[in-house]
Scaffold this motif. Structure first.
Motif, mmCIF file in Angstrom:
data_model
loop_
_atom_site.group_PDB
_atom_site.id
_atom_site.type_symbol
_atom_site.label_atom_id
_atom_site.label_comp_id
_atom_site.label_asym_id
_atom_site.label_seq_id
_atom_site.Cartn_x
_atom_site.Cartn_y
_atom_site.Cartn_z
ATOM 1 N N LYS A 129 -67.685 -17.688 6.743
ATOM 2 C CA LYS A 129 -68.889 -16.809 7.235
ATOM 3 C C LYS A 129 -69.952 -16.506 6.297
ATOM 4 N N LYS A 130 -70.981 -16.370 6.542
ATOM 5 C CA LYS A 130 -71.973 -15.912 5.356
ATOM 6 C C LYS A 130 -71.893 -14.152 5.398
ATOM 7 N N LEU A 131 -71.689 -13.783 4.100
ATOM 8 C CA LEU A 131 -71.353 -12.207 4.172
ATOM 9 C C LEU A 131 -72.429 -11.929 2.637
ATOM 10 N N TYR A 132 -72.349 -10.788 2.871
ATOM 11 C CA TYR A 132 -73.104 -9.932 1.570
ATOM 12 C C TYR A 132 -72.293 -8.968 0.995
ATOM 13 N N GLN A 133 -72.140 -9.036 -0.255
ATOM 14 C CA GLN A 133 -71.554 -8.011 -0.991
ATOM 15 C C GLN A 133 -72.423 -6.727 -1.611
ATOM 16 N N ALA A 167 -71.876 -8.613 7.159
ATOM 17 C CA ALA A 167 -72.529 -9.782 7.780
ATOM 18 C C ALA A 167 -74.048 -9.499 7.773
ATOM 19 N N SER A 168 -74.617 -8.696 7.534
ATOM 20 C CA SER A 168 -75.987 -8.451 7.487
ATOM 21 C C SER A 168 -76.628 -8.215 6.169
ATOM 22 N N LYS A 169 -77.595 -8.718 5.892
ATOM 23 C CA LYS A 169 -78.353 -8.391 4.541
ATOM 24 C C LYS A 169 -78.777 -6.893 4.591
ATOM 25 N N GLU A 170 -79.266 -6.209 5.657
ATOM 26 C CA GLU A 170 -79.790 -4.970 5.970
ATOM 27 C C GLU A 170 -78.445 -4.031 5.292
ATOM 28 N N ILE A 171 -78.806 -3.060 4.389
ATOM 29 C CA ILE A 171 -77.688 -2.166 4.094
ATOM 30 C C ILE A 171 -77.558 -1.126 5.034
ATOM 31 N N LYS A 172 -76.272 -0.954 5.502
ATOM 32 C CA LYS A 172 -75.664 0.190 6.233
ATOM 33 C C LYS A 172 -74.279 0.462 5.690
ATOM 34 N N ASN A 173 -74.538 1.749 4.941
ATOM 35 C CA ASN A 173 -73.648 2.380 4.156
ATOM 36 C C ASN A 173 -72.488 2.832 4.784
ATOM 37 N N PRO A 174 -71.049 2.242 4.677
ATOM 38 C CA PRO A 174 -69.994 2.962 5.451
ATOM 39 C C PRO A 174 -69.474 3.905 4.793
ATOM 40 N N TYR A 175 -69.626 4.318 3.446
ATOM 41 C CA TYR A 175 -69.322 5.477 2.651
ATOM 42 C C TYR A 175 -69.850 6.639 3.149
ATOM 43 N N TYR A 176 -71.113 6.573 3.526
ATOM 44 C CA TYR A 176 -72.140 8.053 3.831
ATOM 45 C C TYR A 176 -72.440 7.776 5.468
ATOM 46 N N MET A 232 -77.512 6.348 5.315
ATOM 47 C CA MET A 232 -77.342 4.937 5.951
ATOM 48 C C MET A 232 -77.872 3.947 4.809
ATOM 49 N N GLY A 233 -78.904 3.986 4.304
ATOM 50 C CA GLY A 233 -79.895 2.959 3.476
ATOM 51 C C GLY A 233 -79.274 2.915 2.144
ATOM 52 N N CYS A 234 -78.201 3.758 1.674
ATOM 53 C CA CYS A 234 -78.046 3.850 0.336
ATOM 54 C C CYS A 234 -77.193 2.589 -0.010
ATOM 55 N N GLY A 235 -77.594 1.752 -0.991
ATOM 56 C CA GLY A 235 -76.908 0.676 -1.479
ATOM 57 C C GLY A 235 -77.920 -0.546 -1.868
ATOM 58 N N GLU A 236 -77.408 -1.572 -2.342
ATOM 59 C CA GLU A 236 -78.095 -2.690 -2.458
ATOM 60 C C GLU A 236 -76.966 -4.025 -2.353
ATOM 61 N N VAL A 237 -77.699 -5.057 -2.283
ATOM 62 C CA VAL A 237 -76.895 -6.406 -2.032
ATOM 63 C C VAL A 237 -76.828 -6.716 -3.590
ATOM 64 N N GLN A 238 -75.427 -7.025 -3.893
ATOM 65 C CA GLN A 238 -75.111 -7.514 -5.251
ATOM 66 C C GLN A 238 -75.161 -9.010 -5.085
ATOM 67 N N LYS A 239 -74.671 -9.712 -4.269
ATOM 68 C CA LYS A 239 -74.685 -11.044 -4.058
ATOM 69 C C LYS A 239 -74.157 -11.678 -2.587
ATOM 70 N N GLU A 240 -74.639 -12.756 -2.421
ATOM 71 C CA GLU A 240 -74.451 -13.544 -1.139
ATOM 72 C C GLU A 240 -73.513 -14.383 -1.244
ATOM 73 N N ILE A 241 -72.295 -14.354 -0.291
ATOM 74 C CA ILE A 241 -71.082 -15.369 -0.148
ATOM 75 C C ILE A 241 -71.397 -16.255 0.640
ATOM 76 N N ASN A 242 -71.360 -17.575 0.376
ATOM 77 C CA ASN A 242 -71.747 -18.661 1.285
ATOM 78 C C ASN A 242 -73.279 -18.645 1.414
#
Length: 187
Positions: free
Chosen positions: A142-146, A163-172, A177-187
């Motif tokens: 699977k293509k995942l985003y950390q 599974a999406s590059k768009e930031i959707k924050n589960p903690y808030y 909703m948009g708080c965060g950033e992509v650290q790396k792509e897996i696959n």
């Protein structure tokens, strides 16, 4: 109003300093060939982890949507997925690591299945670290985003997979909703 603006700005400007880097899955990929050169057994483990990843993502999506019941349901399903995971195709060292990871992750999935929303989010933080470590060993097709939110956990930050590059924050959830950033792509 000023506090909200500062909070939003600090989220956008947050650095990922102090964020623990997960184990790289390069080690497993290098060892992915069995002695006979086949990758069949490694792929079987990867396919088995797909169900775990799917239910993990369902928890994440439920937390994004502020939906305690769906997060609890996916948490219960994840517990069953961990019970069904077969570690036989991995080296003895990897099996021990996976046993430790799964034992911890299963406990957090159980808490998610029976807790209120804020408690679910606390356990999701640790569950995310476990799933990231698990994928470093098992790999995934699977293509995942950390992703990383620098503000969660008293500004210590927290990671999650998406599974999406768009930031959707589960903690808030809907609060930020948009708080965060992509650290790396897996696959």
């Amino acid at each position: 109003m000023t506090l909200v603006t500062l909070t939003a700005m600090s989220c956008k400007d947050g650095k990922k300093e102090g964020a623990a880097e997960p184990m790289s899955n390069e080690m497993h990929q290098e060892d992915g060939n069995n002695q006979d050169g086949s990758k069949q057994m490694a792929n079987a483990g990867s396919n088995a982890s797909d169900a775990i990843i799917d239910n993990y993502l369902k928890i994440k999506n439920a937390l994004v949507a502020d939906n305690q019941e769906k997060a609890a349901e996916a948490g219960g399903n994840l517990v069953a997925d961990f019970d069904d995971f077969d570690k036989a195709s991995y080296s003895s060292e990897e099996q021990q690591e996976l046993t430790d990871i799964i034992e911890d992750a299963k406990e957090h999935a159980e808490h998610i299945s029976e807790s209120p929303m804020e408690h679910q989010r606390e356990h999701f933080d640790i569950l995310s670290k476990d799933i990231i470590d698990m994928i470093a060993i098992t790999g995934t097709d699977k293509k995942l985003y950390q992703d990383f939110c620098p503000m969660y956990n008293d500004n210590k930050g927290a990671q999650w997979l998406s599974a999406s590059k768009e930031i959707k924050n589960p903690y808030y959830g809907s609060k930020m909703m948009g708080c965060g950033e992509v650290q790396k792509e897996i696959n």
